[in-house]
Design a protein around this motif. Structure first.
Motif, mmCIF file in Angstrom:
data_model
loop_
_atom_site.group_PDB
_atom_site.id
_atom_site.type_symbol
_atom_site.label_atom_id
_atom_site.label_comp_id
_atom_site.label_asym_id
_atom_site.label_seq_id
_atom_site.Cartn_x
_atom_site.Cartn_y
_atom_site.Cartn_z
ATOM 1 N N ARG A 4 37.502 47.570 34.887
ATOM 2 C CA ARG A 4 38.233 46.444 35.544
ATOM 3 C C ARG A 4 38.631 46.932 37.159
ATOM 4 O O ARG A 4 38.440 46.194 38.163
ATOM 5 N N ALA A 13 37.258 45.112 40.496
ATOM 6 C CA ALA A 13 38.181 44.533 41.612
ATOM 7 C C ALA A 13 38.017 45.261 42.900
ATOM 8 O O ALA A 13 38.344 44.483 44.181
ATOM 9 N N HIS A 14 37.353 46.233 43.005
ATOM 10 C CA HIS A 14 36.935 46.984 44.510
ATOM 11 C C HIS A 14 35.718 46.558 44.869
ATOM 12 O O HIS A 14 35.131 47.223 45.934
ATOM 13 N N ARG A 42 43.908 53.509 41.858
ATOM 14 C CA ARG A 42 43.102 52.446 42.674
ATOM 15 C C ARG A 42 42.316 52.829 43.770
ATOM 16 O O ARG A 42 41.218 52.355 43.890
#
Length: 148
Positions: A26, A30-31, A127
């Motif tokens: 995920r 997202a990146h 992240r």
């Protein structure tokens, strides 16, 4: 009109922890990561990857990301076994390491890892590291593969 492209880029994630794999997938997506294909346990993952890499019609990942936790040398063993075939096909291998230990990173690089990233418990750091992985993937792409 709908056309299917069978050789779209994908990242192969070798992760023996399903929860960790879902979370990392995920965050990578997202990146801006390409599609992520999960390969679970190391033995099964090695068999599947070797079959794909050696097949007559190669459907190769554009990066192999290894995040094994079964024992302390699991990542090193996997990289050592996969590296000869991945190197021949110019597929970079990246590894998620438990800690920032220079000896571990050196051993992984010597075994064939192109990059070593850290597993973080802190979500913002996790992240950032995922963004670094996607950035590494983008920088490692071969521009001459377009249309092949």
């Amino acid at each position: 009109m709908h056309s299917t492209v069978e050789n779209t880029p994908y990242l192969a994630l070798v992760d023996d922890d399903a929860h960790s794999a879902r979370m990392l997938t995920r965050v990578l997506l997202a990146h801006g990561s390409p599609r992520v294909e999960l390969f679970g346990e190391s033995d099964v993952a090695m068999e599947q990857l070797m079959r794909q890499l050696a097949g007559p019609v190669r459907i190769c990942p554009t990066l192999v990301l290894v995040d094994l936790k079964s024992h302390s040398d699991a990542n090193l063993e996997f990289v050592t076994a996969l590296s000869p075939m991945a190197t021949t096909l110019a597929i970079p291998i990246a590894v998620m390491a438990q800690q920032a230990d220079r000896h571990i990173a050196d051993a992984l690089h010597h075994a064939g890892a192109a990059a070593v990233f850290l597993r973080h418990a802190d979500l913002p750091a996790y992240r950032r590291e995922a963004a670094n992985i996607v950035s590494f993937w983008a920088r490692s792409q071969r521009l001459d593969t377009v249309g092949m």
